[in-house]
Design an enzyme around this catalytic site. Structure first.
Site, PDB file in Angstrom:
ATOM      1  N   ARG A 168       0.849  -1.197   0.000  1.00 54.57           N
ATOM      2  CA  ARG A 168       0.000   0.000   0.000  1.00 54.57           C
ATOM      3  C   ARG A 168       0.885   1.247   0.000  1.00 54.57           C
ATOM      4  O   ARG A 168       1.500   1.590   1.015  1.00 54.57           O
ATOM      5  CB  ARG A 168      -0.942   0.020   1.209  1.00 54.57           C
ATOM      6  CG  ARG A 168      -1.791   1.299   1.245  1.00 54.57           C
ATOM      7  CD  ARG A 168      -3.017   1.184   2.130  1.00 54.57           C
ATOM      8  NE  ARG A 168      -2.716   1.154   3.551  1.00 54.57           N
ATOM      9  CZ  ARG A 168      -3.642   1.268   4.515  1.00 54.57           C
ATOM     10  NH1 ARG A 168      -4.932   1.413   4.183  1.00 54.57           N
ATOM     11  NH2 ARG A 168      -3.303   1.209   5.778  1.00 54.57           N
ATOM     12  N   ASP A 450      -4.054   3.002  14.331  1.00 55.35           N
ATOM     13  CA  ASP A 450      -3.243   3.605  13.285  1.00 55.35           C
ATOM     14  C   ASP A 450      -3.841   4.969  12.972  1.00 55.35           C
ATOM     15  O   ASP A 450      -4.691   5.473  13.709  1.00 55.35           O
ATOM     16  CB  ASP A 450      -3.143   2.697  12.050  1.00 55.35           C
ATOM     17  CG  ASP A 450      -4.478   2.517  11.330  1.00 55.35           C
ATOM     18  OD1 ASP A 450      -5.477   3.159  11.709  1.00 55.35           O
ATOM     19  OD2 ASP A 450      -4.512   1.733  10.365  1.00 55.35           O
TER      20      ASP A 450
END
Length: 545
Positions: A168, A450
């Site tokens: 990613r 996160d």
């Protein structure tokens, strides 16, 4: 002496070690420069379109399905790409940052795939990003190993049964300020993609998989089209057949939810499906609709996958993917094992089981976990209820989702509590502190936090202050009240940590940032953009404005 890129127009503003220089080769940087010069102008134009669209929403124009792409949604004849090698079975995907130990553990975890993350679970320091590229190159070339400070050795499994690697890159909105091309700041997304692809694309195919990517934070099918153009040029540049790359789009913005079919269409030959990026999606709903009091959400803990707007989003994603023959991936389980508390650990793992059961029964083809210990739990549930590699045959033709359904934020029984306020402030403070230290993924209150989960926390605080929301016990939420709670939570952390450790931490710095983000006035589009300057270590000339 400054690092010499040996590529005209490409300037590296950071210190480069001999090991990092093996990634920043003239050939790789030339490849990046070609992509940057071809596509960065379009990237910046698309980011400006986001600004215009936000202004329209602020004036009351709600998101809706696009009339100009109706023909794409109604044309039943087109399909996405067939599953690529190593991607037919994605029952359990583990995700995490690109540090060396994590990469080895994730590949060895027993998960079908591993999403190596340069985005939400990675604080994009120069060291993190370039070391991450080294780690992934070593992983693809099957030579990665790690020796921990205590002497423990980490190596890839001897039987060769490792997860398929998916990378990613950063979202379109993020820059890489340690690199200039013709005096212009580099695109973080193209930079991450280019270095990984250039060094690993051919080796990936050689070992029986391919260069695979997760594409984050997009808000328009035109942004997916841009990725498709990048993919085509990249493949042509190295002489790789078009369609070798696969990209899975994260549907993690409210705008993207109205363009799911268009995303698959734009990436057709490169499409590996869509993913429910649930935490960023909640953040996006708050962020995009933040000026409208109709969309004030309750405590983060009350916004579940059965909340109307979340349930509609999931059902539409599964129907859309299976209609077009591509994977519909489920969301992240943020729980982590809780040591030394058997009851709390059982409750957390039961939440994971229930969540994964809901996903597989809804029709998802796979799911995400953040911790290796959760791989077995998720795998067992998907194996039991989906013994075949996927369930693309479940068409969900019973589903009909309207714009109203996607915007129905009525949370039955949901409320705003003082505990929820304090939790949001605590999580925001601790996560921002860790990020400023170069950590993008940290356990807080028994959840793996996160950037996405931290974004929900700080955005809710802003939203509640903006609209003077009321707590369940009748207290009006004002900027002054939130700043008072911030002071109290900061003092609590100082007491727990001890004065010396507290002052040495980044909490005082995080507190300053957070204090400006919870008053209902200033609002940064992304925490990662807000904090980025503090982890940039550039040397040399400044970029053109």
């Amino acid at each position: 002496m400054p690092f010499d890129s040996k590529v005209p127009g490409v300037t590296i503003l950071a210190k480069v070690t001999p090991e990092q220089a093996q990634i920043l080769t003239p050939e790789a940087l030339q490849f990046y420069a070609v992509l940057h010069r071809a596509f960065n102008k379009t990237r910046l134009q698309l980011l400006q379109k986001r600004v215009v669209r936000q202004q329209q929403i602020d004036r009351g124009l709600l998101p809706d399905f696009l009339p100009e792409t109706q023909h794409i949604r109604e044309d039943a004849s087109w399909k996405g790409a067939a599953p690529a090698p190593g991607m037919a079975d994605r029952r359990v995907e583990i995700t995490g940052p690109v540090d060396r130990k994590m990469v080895i553990n994730a590949l060895n975890s027993g998960a079908a795939t591993f999403m190596a993350d340069f985005e939400d679970s990675n604080a994009p320091t120069w060291e993190n990003n370039i070391s991450g590229q080294i780690n992934l190159k070593d992983a693809i070339h099957r030579r990665i190993s790690y020796t921990a400070p205590n002497g423990k050795q980490y190596n890839l499994r001897a039987d060769g049964k490792v997860a398929t690697l998916i990378v990613r890159p950063r979202g379109w909105h993020l820059d890489e300020k340690h690199v200039l091309v013709d005096g212009q700041v580099a695109s973080g997304s193209i930079f991450d993609f280019a270095l990984y692809f250039f060094h690993n694309a051919k080796k990936s195919v050689e070992i029986g998989i391919g260069p695979y990517f997760y594409l984050p934070k997009m808000e328009s099918h035109l942004e997916a089209r841009l990725w498709n153009d990048v993919f085509n040029m990249a493949q042509d540049y190295i002489g790789m057949p078009r369609g070798t790359i696969r990209g899975t789009c994260l549907i993690e913005t409210i705008m993207a939810a109205f363009e799911m079919e268009e995303f698959i269409y734009e990436l057709r030959d490169h499409s590996a499906g869509l993913n429910c990026g649930r935490w960023d999606y909640i953040f996006s709903v708050i962020k995009k609709l933040r000026q409208n009091p109709t969309f004030v959400l309750p405590d983060r803990a009350d916004v579940s996958m059965t909340t109307p707007f979340m349930d509609a989003y999931v059902r539409l994603l599964i129907k859309t993917c299976h209609k077009r023959g591509v994977h519909a991936m489920g969301g992240m389980a943020a729980q982590i094992p809780i040591k030394n508390n058997e009851a709390a650990n059982k409750a957390a793992m039961d939440k994971v089981r229930n969540d994964k059961l809901r996903e597989v029964m809804a029709g998802h083809d796979g799911t995400w976990v953040a911790h290796p210990d959760l791989v077995k739990i998720a795998t067992a549930i998907f194996n039991e209820h989906m013994p075949q590699p996927n369930q693309l045959h479940i068409r969900r033709e019973d589903v009909h989702v309207t714009a109203h359904d996607l915007l129905n934020t009525n949370v039955q029984g949901g409320k705003i509590t003082e505990a929820g306020i304090r939790a949001n402030i605590s999580v925001s403070l601790m996560y921002m502190e860790a990020w400023l230290r170069g950590l993008g993924c940290v356990p807080i209150h028994n959840l793996m936090e996160d950037a996405a989960t931290a974004e929900i926390s700080r955005s809710q605080l802003w939203q509640w202050a903006k609209h003077n929301a009321m707590t369940s016990d009748g207290k009006q939420i004002t900027a002054g009240y939130l700043l008072q709670v911030l002071e109290e939570e900061s003092s609590k952390l100082a007491q727990e940590m001890g004065e010396q450790r507290f002052k040495a931490s980044k909490i005082p710095q995080a507190k300053v940032y957070l204090s400006k983000q919870i008053t209902g006035e200033d609002y940064a589009d992304f925490l990662t953009s807000l904090l980025y300057e503090d982890i940039v270590t550039v040397e040399g000339p400044k970029a053109k404005i």
